[in-house]
Design a protein around this motif. Structure first.
Motif, PDB file in Angstrom:
ATOM      1  N   VAL A 119      73.932 100.630  45.915  1.00 30.35           N
ATOM      2  CA  VAL A 119      72.701 100.923  46.662  1.00 30.35           C
ATOM      3  C   VAL A 119      73.122 101.524  48.001  1.00 30.35           C
ATOM      4  O   VAL A 119      73.818 100.880  48.788  1.00 30.35           O
ATOM      5  N   VAL A 164      65.085  97.582  45.920  1.00 30.88           N
ATOM      6  CA  VAL A 164      65.564  96.355  46.565  1.00 30.88           C
ATOM      7  C   VAL A 164      64.559  95.991  47.646  1.00 30.88           C
ATOM      8  O   VAL A 164      64.138  96.846  48.422  1.00 30.88           O
ATOM      9  N   PRO A 179      68.041  89.414  49.294  1.00 33.83           N
ATOM     10  CA  PRO A 179      67.640  90.680  48.681  1.00 33.83           C
ATOM     11  C   PRO A 179      67.368  90.463  47.197  1.00 33.83           C
ATOM     12  O   PRO A 179      68.066  89.698  46.533  1.00 33.83           O
ATOM     13  N   PHE A 221      76.640  89.226  46.161  1.00 35.98           N
ATOM     14  CA  PHE A 221      75.698  90.214  46.687  1.00 35.98           C
ATOM     15  C   PHE A 221      76.368  91.575  46.883  1.00 35.98           C
ATOM     16  O   PHE A 221      75.719  92.608  46.722  1.00 35.98           O
ATOM     17  N   ARG A 280      66.959  92.718  43.791  1.00 38.29           N
ATOM     18  CA  ARG A 280      67.090  94.051  43.206  1.00 38.29           C
ATOM     19  C   ARG A 280      66.404  94.041  41.855  1.00 38.29           C
ATOM     20  O   ARG A 280      66.631  93.164  41.029  1.00 38.29           O
ATOM     21  N   LEU A 334      74.768  94.823  45.001  1.00 38.64           N
ATOM     22  CA  LEU A 334      74.230  95.922  45.803  1.00 38.64           C
ATOM     23  C   LEU A 334      75.244  97.044  46.044  1.00 38.64           C
ATOM     24  O   LEU A 334      74.990  97.933  46.859  1.00 38.64           O
TER      25      LEU A 334
END
Length: 196
Positions: A89, A155, A182, A82, A184, A86
């Motif tokens: 982001v 997301v 999450p 993860f 995405r 991410l």
């Protein structure tokens, strides 16, 4: 139900004043019980009401699930996965320019039921595309979030049944088996079916 207040599992008793029939209402939030766990609890309550508590099955300890999850954590590195997914982001995907501090009370909720024909059509598209109905709804929600946030790289949170990671016996266990993850999505210029 407000997640910030206790009572995420409530039992209420209601009586039909016309015929005297009583109804037992079980209200719960999905973070406490998933659909399968709620069905197990309901089945046990019915057995007790019918005075059949002697046929209740032996409970499967929830700690078995936790032990298995901890074992899996040692075998794979979810945190690294993860973090990589991410890593670039830097801000939340917020619709309509709303800030994180926007009060919930100022928002409104709208509900729209879909027809049986549309539901059947969605299932058929899923079968032909070899994807689940959940995937189709995630794709549709992605389009809503992207449009309302004016972004193509978004997301948002979704849930996944944790029972998929559990060992045998989890189908008859009660506990918190829902993972919030999450998701995405990076929208591209493809047809909807290709994108799904």
């Amino acid at each position: 139900m407000d997640l910030e207040r206790a009572g995420l599992l409530q039992v209420q008793l209601a009586q039909n004043t016309k015929d005297g029939t009583y109804y037992l209402l079980l209200l719960l939030h999905h973070v406490v019980l998933d659909h399968q766990g709620a069905a197990l609890v309901q089945n046990e309550v019915l057995k007790i009401i019918d005075d059949n508590s002697s046929v209740l099955s032996n409970p499967v300890p929830y700690r078995n699930y936790i032990a298995n999850i901890r074992r899996l954590e040692k075998e794979r590195d979810d945190h690294a996965f993860f973090t990589e997914m991410l890593s670039d982001v830097f801000q939340p995907t917020l619709p309509f320019g709303l800030g994180a501090s926007q009060r919930r009370s100022s928002l409104s909720v709208h509900r729209v039921d879909i027809s049986s024909a549309l539901a059947d059509s969605i299932r058929e598209i899923g079968r032909r595309s070899n994807v689940s109905v959940a995937t189709i709804f995630h794709a549709a929600w992605s389009l809503v979030v992207a449009s309302s946030s004016n972004r193509k790289d978004i997301v948002f949170g979704t849930v996944l049944s944790g029972r998929l990671q559990a060992q045998s016996g989890s189908d008859s266990a009660v506990g918190l088996f829902i993972n919030t993850l999450p998701l995405r999505v990076q929208l591209t210029d493809q047809t909807s079916i290709d994108w799904v």
